[in-house]
Scaffold this active site. Structure first.
Site, PDB file in Angstrom:
ATOM      1  N   GLU A   1       0.887  -1.174   0.000  1.00  0.00           N
ATOM      2  CA  GLU A   1       0.000   0.000   0.000  1.00  0.00           C
ATOM      3  C   GLU A   1       0.915   1.212   0.000  1.00  0.00           C
ATOM      4  O   GLU A   1       1.536   1.511   1.019  1.00  0.00           O
ATOM      5  CB  GLU A   1      -0.878   0.014   1.257  1.00  0.00           C
ATOM      6  CG  GLU A   1      -1.833  -1.160   1.381  1.00  0.00           C
ATOM      7  CD  GLU A   1      -2.956  -1.128   0.367  1.00  0.00           C
ATOM      8  OE1 GLU A   1      -3.192  -0.064  -0.235  1.00  0.00           O
ATOM      9  OE2 GLU A   1      -3.580  -2.178   0.162  1.00  0.00           O
TER      10      GLU A   1
ATOM     11  N   CYS B   1      -3.128   8.562   3.360  1.00  0.00           N
ATOM     12  CA  CYS B   1      -2.782   8.049   2.026  1.00  0.00           C
ATOM     13  C   CYS B   1      -3.940   8.232   1.054  1.00  0.00           C
ATOM     14  O   CYS B   1      -3.746   8.304  -0.149  1.00  0.00           O
ATOM     15  CB  CYS B   1      -2.417   6.582   2.123  1.00  0.00           C
ATOM     16  SG  CYS B   1      -3.675   5.622   2.987  1.00  0.00           S
TER      17      CYS B   1
HETATM   18  P1  NAP Z   1       8.204   5.052   4.778  1.00  0.00           P
HETATM   19  O1  NAP Z   1       9.269   6.001   5.114  1.00  0.00           O
HETATM   20  O2  NAP Z   1       8.257   4.333   3.492  1.00  0.00           O
HETATM   21  O3  NAP Z   1       8.180   4.022   5.997  1.00  0.00           O
HETATM   22  C1  NAP Z   1       7.226   2.995   6.067  1.00  0.00           C
HETATM   23  C2  NAP Z   1       7.745   1.877   6.936  1.00  0.00           C
HETATM   24  O4  NAP Z   1       8.850   1.239   6.293  1.00  0.00           O
HETATM   25  C3  NAP Z   1       8.258   2.332   8.291  1.00  0.00           C
HETATM   26  O5  NAP Z   1       7.889   1.372   9.251  1.00  0.00           O
HETATM   27  C4  NAP Z   1       9.760   2.352   8.101  1.00  0.00           C
HETATM   28  O6  NAP Z   1      10.475   2.201   9.294  1.00  0.00           O
HETATM   29  C5  NAP Z   1       9.941   1.159   7.210  1.00  0.00           C
HETATM   30  N1  NAP Z   1      11.177   1.132   6.438  1.00  0.00           N
HETATM   31  C6  NAP Z   1      11.951   2.177   6.052  1.00  0.00           C
HETATM   32  N2  NAP Z   1      12.991   1.731   5.317  1.00  0.00           N
HETATM   33  C7  NAP Z   1      12.871   0.391   5.235  1.00  0.00           C
HETATM   34  C8  NAP Z   1      13.635  -0.644   4.613  1.00  0.00           C
HETATM   35  N3  NAP Z   1      14.731  -0.369   3.920  1.00  0.00           N
HETATM   36  N4  NAP Z   1      13.223  -1.925   4.747  1.00  0.00           N
HETATM   37  C9  NAP Z   1      12.111  -2.221   5.438  1.00  0.00           C
HETATM   38  N5  NAP Z   1      11.353  -1.276   6.051  1.00  0.00           N
HETATM   39  C10 NAP Z   1      11.716   0.003   5.942  1.00  0.00           C
HETATM   40  O7  NAP Z   1       6.769   5.729   4.823  1.00  0.00           O
HETATM   41  P2  NAP Z   1       6.187   6.702   5.957  1.00  0.00           P
HETATM   42  O8  NAP Z   1       6.910   7.982   5.834  1.00  0.00           O
HETATM   43  O9  NAP Z   1       6.123   6.022   7.281  1.00  0.00           O
HETATM   44  O10 NAP Z   1       4.667   6.864   5.495  1.00  0.00           O
HETATM   45  C11 NAP Z   1       4.243   7.850   4.607  1.00  0.00           C
HETATM   46  C12 NAP Z   1       3.890   7.264   3.270  1.00  0.00           C
HETATM   47  O11 NAP Z   1       3.062   6.132   3.438  1.00  0.00           O
HETATM   48  C13 NAP Z   1       3.095   8.210   2.414  1.00  0.00           C
HETATM   49  O12 NAP Z   1       3.684   8.254   1.143  1.00  0.00           O
HETATM   50  C14 NAP Z   1       1.704   7.603   2.331  1.00  0.00           C
HETATM   51  O13 NAP Z   1       1.017   7.850   1.126  1.00  0.00           O
HETATM   52  C15 NAP Z   1       1.976   6.166   2.511  1.00  0.00           C
HETATM   53  N6  NAP Z   1       0.816   5.508   3.105  1.00  0.00           N
HETATM   54  C16 NAP Z   1       0.069   4.666   2.340  1.00  0.00           C
HETATM   55  C17 NAP Z   1      -1.029   4.041   2.888  1.00  0.00           C
HETATM   56  C18 NAP Z   1      -1.868   3.101   2.075  1.00  0.00           C
HETATM   57  O14 NAP Z   1      -2.666   2.386   2.662  1.00  0.00           O
HETATM   58  N7  NAP Z   1      -1.702   3.046   0.780  1.00  0.00           N
HETATM   59  C19 NAP Z   1      -1.377   4.278   4.220  1.00  0.00           C
HETATM   60  C20 NAP Z   1      -0.600   5.141   4.954  1.00  0.00           C
HETATM   61  C21 NAP Z   1       0.499   5.755   4.393  1.00  0.00           C
HETATM   62  P3  NAP Z   1      11.066   3.482  10.069  1.00  0.00           P
HETATM   63  O15 NAP Z   1       9.922   4.335  10.442  1.00  0.00           O
HETATM   64  O16 NAP Z   1      11.749   2.882  11.244  1.00  0.00           O
HETATM   65  O17 NAP Z   1      12.002   4.147   9.098  1.00  0.00           O
END
Ligand code: NAP
Length: 516
Positions: free
Chosen positions: A257, A296
């Protein structure tokens, strides 16, 4: 130094061995708690979840697992006040926005608890009718769905620490599959607290629900062939996850997602001030400001007929101007903070990028903050941008600024509008506003292949519709292309991800014994 949150893995609580990463109050700036996952035995903990948690869950029927979810709902309800306090402190959200996350989590879990009752005393699902493979039906094929014997690993985004856990955990646990959740670091506290409360209440068998707070290092390496991985977050991290060696080698089933540039579309033939026009304006403002636009599903692009560009800009801006921004503890505040300094900077940078192709129709920077120090608080007012040349403004169609930001775009005719919406490259949701049922149906069908959900708002559902950005457990959540290509929720459909489909080919008597 603040308290270090414990991880729950292998049926026990463990402190990480490092100094930890601090979580902050995004309004006041003070440190709240720390998280750390250094030195955890991930392989051992994952094996415990599969062997102990998975076996115990699979021994139960869907009805019994539904009852476990019902018991979880009670635990979450009993601790609701504490969750609101954590959300205010760590996410900087006003009460109504905390409710979207916390009460959304409780409601969604309750829906899956009820689904368990309807699935009854079975331990696997029968998939369709048997098909004959031989003359006179003496040899047949029957498809089944059985719970996977792996675990489900959730890597979640920062914006929904409560709902993001339970919208996935409820269908996983109902399916009989153990859960390991790794919340986003910035807001991990609420997820950890919910897992702790459920553990303390003794609701689930050992190994059924684990939480790892802190770095994601090593998590994917611990995955095995029958595990499933559900990721929510940015498109960039999604790309890393998809191409991870363990995922590729073991064919780990992955659901993504990711981010999305969602649309709202006002159909032709609606005058300024008409019911459909007002419904669009109201929804755009709500979507821009709920959770400070950190959803999102939030509306990022707003399409109106060319002749209505000025009127729409004026009406949306007038409502945005009334949005009070600042400390969520002050009752006059309607919109709280972004989740961190990093996000605040990302929103400011993103806005600069969009402004190269758009004009500012309402400037969020002009909102004075209530009860909050602009040097410390991660608060920003809502900004409406606009462009009269949507065809050449590529950035507006492909950039998600994850904050209170949307762009108004005019279209010439219906075909032009639908083509512009599709330039999002696949989104979670589009909403369509109008009063002509036929035209609304035509637009919905046209947009369906590019969206997981099309939300149609006509004046007759003004008071009843569930909201553009609200993810209802009865409806599909996910979207193609840019949105990650994933599917979640959608009622019983959510269970598919946690089950393996197999065809059993046998004599009718064997199949009858199987499905009796
Ligand atoms: P993110 O930076 O991609 O982080 C998401 C998750 O991935 C966090 O738990 C993060 O951990 C982890 N992560 C980071 N690097 C990783 C790696 N190399 N390997 C495995 N896991 C890793 O996203 P975010 O900033 O938390 O969220 C914002 C984004 O999420 C927005 O773009 C939004 O559109 C999207 N979103 C989508 C939905 C949907 O249902 N489609 C819902 C909510 C949000 P850490 O926090 O420890 O870095």
């Amino acid at each position: 130094m603040s308290d270090l949150l414990l991880n729950h893995l292998g049926g026990a609580w463990h402190a990480g061995r490092g100094a930890g990463t601090a979580l902050f109050d995004p309004v006041l700036g003070n440190e709240l708690v720390r998280v750390d996952a250094t030195g955890l035995d991930l392989a051992g903990g994952f094996a415990f979840a599969r062997d102990q948690g998975g076996a115990a869950l699979r021994a139960l029927t869907y009805r019994q697992r539904g009852e476990l979810l019902g018991a979880i709902v009670k635990v979450l309800q009993a601790n609701r006040d504490a969750y609101y306090e954590i959300a205010t402190a760590n996410s900087g959200t006003v009460k109504n926005d905390s409710a979207v996350d916390i009460d959304g989590a409780i409601y969604t879990t309750g829906v899956y608890a009820k689904l368990g009752a309807t699935l009854g005393e079975r331990r696997f699902l029968v998939d369709g009718e048997a098909a004959s493979l031989a003359k006179d039906g003496v040899f047949q094929s029957q498809h089944l769905q059985v719970p996977t014997r792996g675990l489900s690993l959730f890597i979640n985004a920062f914006n929904f620490p409560a709902w993001g856990l339970w919208e996935k955990a409820a269908p996983a646990l109902l399916s009989g599959v153990p859960v390991v959740v790794k919340p986003a670091t910035a807001t991990a506290w609420l997820t950890q607290r919910m897992v702790k409360d459920v553990f303390d209440a003794g609701v689930l068998p050992a190994g059924a629900l684990s939480v790892v707070c802190g770095s994601s290092a090593g998590l994917l390496d611990a995955l095995q062939p029958l595990d499933v991985l559900s990721f929510t977050g940015s498109a960039d991290t999604a790309q890393l996850i998809r191409s991870h060696a363990a995922v590729a080698q073991h064919s780990v089933r992955v659901n993504i997602e990711a981010d999305s540039v969602n649309s709202a579309l006002l159909l032709e033939g609606e005058a300024p001030g008409s019911a459909a026009f007002e419904l669009l304006v109201k929804e755009v403002v709500r979507e821009m400001t709920v959770k400070s636009g950190q959803k999102c599903t939030a509306i990022r692009r707003v399409f109106v007929p060319e002749a209505l560009y000025g009127a729409a800009a004026e009406a949306i801006s007038a409502r945005l101007a009334k949005t009070t921004v600042g400390n969520p503890r002050n009752e006059t505040v309607r919109m709280g903070a972004l989740v961190s300094r990093t996000q605040l900077n990302a929103v400011r940078e993103g806005l600069k990028g969009l402004q190269q192709q758009a004009e500012v129709l309402h400037d969020g920077a002009r909102h004075a903050l209530v009860d909050a120090d602009p040097a410390v608080a991660c608060c920003v007012g809502p900004t409406l941008l606009g462009s009269r040349t949507p065809d050449s403004a590529a950035r507006l169609h492909d950039t998600e600024v994850f904050g209170p930001v949307a762009t108004l775009l005019p279209y010439r005719d219906a075909a032009h509008a639908l083509a512009l919406v599709r330039r999002g490259g696949g989104s979670l949701v589009a909403s369509v506003y109008g009063s002509d049922a036929g035209a609304l149906a035509t637009a919905a069908l046209d947009l369906a292949d590019h969206h997981g959900r099309v939300h149609v708002v006509s004046p007759d559902v003004a008071a009843a519709h569930s909201g553009h950005g609200n993810v209802m457990p009865q409806s599909l959540h996910g979207g193609p292309g840019r949105a990650g290509g994933g599917e979640e929720l959608g009622g019983a459909r959510a269970l598919n991800f946690y089950h393996r489909r197999a065809a059993v080919q046998a004599a009718p008597a064997v199949l009858a014994a199987l499905t009796a």
